[in-house]
Enzyme design. Sequence first.
Site, PDB file in Angstrom:
ATOM      1  CE  LYS A   1      -5.020  -1.478   2.073  1.00 17.71           C
ATOM      2  NZ  LYS A   1      -5.438  -0.647   2.832  1.00 17.71           N
TER       3      LYS A   1
ATOM      4  CE  LYS B   1      -7.010  -8.452  -2.160  1.00 15.95           C
ATOM      5  NZ  LYS B   1      -6.654  -7.893  -0.730  1.00 15.95           N
TER       6      LYS B   1
ATOM      7  CE  LYS C   1     -13.052  -2.287   0.053  1.00 18.02           C
ATOM      8  NZ  LYS C   1     -13.858  -2.106   0.927  1.00 18.02           N
TER       9      LYS C   1
HETATM   10  P1  TYM Z   1     -10.264  -5.299   3.852  1.00 14.20           P
HETATM   11  O1  TYM Z   1     -11.307  -4.439   4.270  1.00 14.20           O
HETATM   12  O2  TYM Z   1      -9.101  -5.224   2.676  1.00 14.20           O
HETATM   13  O3  TYM Z   1     -11.469  -7.247   3.748  1.00 14.20           O
HETATM   14  C1  TYM Z   1     -12.420  -7.328   4.262  1.00 14.20           C
HETATM   15  C2  TYM Z   1     -12.572  -8.401   4.407  1.00 14.20           C
HETATM   16  O4  TYM Z   1     -12.798  -9.061   2.908  1.00 14.20           O
HETATM   17  C3  TYM Z   1     -11.652 -10.349   2.594  1.00 14.20           C
HETATM   18  N1  TYM Z   1     -11.058 -10.220   1.738  1.00 14.20           N
HETATM   19  C4  TYM Z   1     -11.467 -10.969   0.227  1.00 14.20           C
HETATM   20  N2  TYM Z   1     -11.676 -12.825   0.971  1.00 14.20           N
HETATM   21  C5  TYM Z   1     -11.483 -13.053   0.394  1.00 14.20           C
HETATM   22  N3  TYM Z   1     -10.714 -12.791  -1.620  1.00 14.20           N
HETATM   23  C6  TYM Z   1     -10.748 -11.800  -1.998  1.00 14.20           C
HETATM   24  N4  TYM Z   1     -10.583 -11.019  -3.343  1.00 14.20           N
HETATM   25  C7  TYM Z   1     -11.039 -11.080  -1.026  1.00 14.20           C
HETATM   26  N5  TYM Z   1     -10.654  -9.106  -0.550  1.00 14.20           N
HETATM   27  C8  TYM Z   1     -11.523  -9.022   0.975  1.00 14.20           C
HETATM   28  C9  TYM Z   1     -10.457  -9.987   3.541  1.00 14.20           C
HETATM   29  O5  TYM Z   1      -9.530 -10.893   4.356  1.00 14.20           O
HETATM   30  C10 TYM Z   1     -11.365  -9.147   4.837  1.00 14.20           C
HETATM   31  O6  TYM Z   1     -11.637 -10.612   5.382  1.00 14.20           O
HETATM   32  N6  TYM Z   1      -7.810  -5.087   8.077  1.00 14.20           N
HETATM   33  C11 TYM Z   1      -9.114  -5.542   7.330  1.00 14.20           C
HETATM   34  C12 TYM Z   1      -9.956  -5.149   8.185  1.00 14.20           C
HETATM   35  C13 TYM Z   1      -9.658  -5.569   9.550  1.00 14.20           C
HETATM   36  C14 TYM Z   1     -10.340  -6.396  10.042  1.00 14.20           C
HETATM   37  C15 TYM Z   1      -9.982  -6.053  11.679  1.00 14.20           C
HETATM   38  C16 TYM Z   1     -10.100  -7.536  10.108  1.00 14.20           C
HETATM   39  C17 TYM Z   1      -9.622  -4.275  10.840  1.00 14.20           C
HETATM   40  N7  TYM Z   1      -9.586  -4.478  11.885  1.00 14.20           N
HETATM   41  C18 TYM Z   1      -9.967  -6.869  12.604  1.00 14.20           C
HETATM   42  C19 TYM Z   1     -10.555  -8.823  10.822  1.00 14.20           C
HETATM   43  C20 TYM Z   1     -10.632  -8.501  12.127  1.00 14.20           C
HETATM   44  C21 TYM Z   1      -8.789  -5.241   5.873  1.00 14.20           C
HETATM   45  O7  TYM Z   1      -8.172  -4.692   5.574  1.00 14.20           O
HETATM   46  O8  TYM Z   1      -9.937  -6.032   5.016  1.00 14.20           O
END
Ligand code: TYM
Length: 342
Positions: free
Chosen positions: A118, A201, A204
């Site tokens: 990032k 992957k 968005k």
């Molecule tokens: P974020 O917002 O990028 O994504 C949310 C969740 O979606 C999953 N995900 C995917 N799973 C499978 N294939 C994909 N292409 C894909 N894109 C996204 C992510 O693995 C995630 O589970 N850091 C985290 C948010 C967060 C969090 C937390 C998660 C903040 N605090 C505490 C768990 C516990 C994030 O950026 O997810």
Amino acid sequence: MTETQFTPRVFSGIQPSGGLTLGNYLGAMKRFVDMQGPDFETIYCMVDLHAITVWQDPAALTHNTRELCAGFIAAGIDPEQSILFNQSQVPEHAQLAWIFNCVARMGWMQRMTQWKDKAGKNQQNASLGLFAYPALMAADILIYHATHVPVGEDQKQHLELTRDIAIKFNNDFGVDFFPITEPVIEGAATRVMSLRDGSKKMSKSDPSDMSRINMTDDADTIAKKIRKAKTDPDALPSEVDGLEDRPEARNLVNVYAALNDQTSDQVLAEVGGKQFGEFKPMLAELAVARLSPISTEMARLMGEEAEIDRILARGAEKARAIAAPILQQTYEIVGMVGAKQG
Ligand code: TYM
């Protein structure tokens, strides 16, 4: 590692940074719904403090937080059964994150692949929040003493760091206070790939909208994106071994399996031998059948802003009731005058 018996409790979060994808749905949200039930307390969060580690337009952040909440509910999260709230409204997350900033080491953060991706080449210009992001994520989880965290594959390293922070805190202070959380990375679609490139992957932030299915796409758009998805010229194999070196084929099979609550092996037992010309319409039909009711319900809920805000406020209240005493105990362990057992 820890002797204490912790209440089985699930925590997970999604950033309200706009545009929920099929990856978010299959890798996270659908699995959050599956974990609701008698086995766990479930806490799901719109992590707005994480979202602002990169620039967010304020009006868009407001809209996206409400839309994400609508997405959670439309996908099947019941706000009576699960705690549903936005992170900024429970200040204990940021308060515990500060303690964890003082526990985690610079070297741990520097190794995070998401930070490197990032921040890119210009790390000096990235926000301090982006660097400290994983400590806030550890705080999100540990402020509830959560034991299980369902996520997609891309969050694995952050969850390992969460465990390292819990272990170091417990060791430094000679306590058995924070649980060593279990990542739950399961199912056929823990890593949904781009429809245009099976090595990337689904995200968005991909510049091509054709690379992903958005939860707000209509039926025609979903069908068109699947029809145009990159594939290879071969027929589908009958077993998963036959998907080796065929990342695009593997991805579409995994997506089908996850949407239909099957394993990839079960799907291939049914569709092995078929050409993509036949399989893609089957996948499109399944995707539309599963996603259309969710997008329709999301749109309906978005017409009820006051109700969404009420659900989030109530969720934050319930979340604070768990988080506040854990923060006070943490302060007490650290030796802060004025902290008393909650
Ligand atoms: P974020 O917002 O990028 O994504 C949310 C969740 O979606 C999953 N995900 C995917 N799973 C499978 N294939 C994909 N292409 C894909 N894109 C996204 C992510 O693995 C995630 O589970 N850091 C985290 C948010 C967060 C969090 C937390 C998660 C903040 N605090 C505490 C768990 C516990 C994030 O950026 O997810």
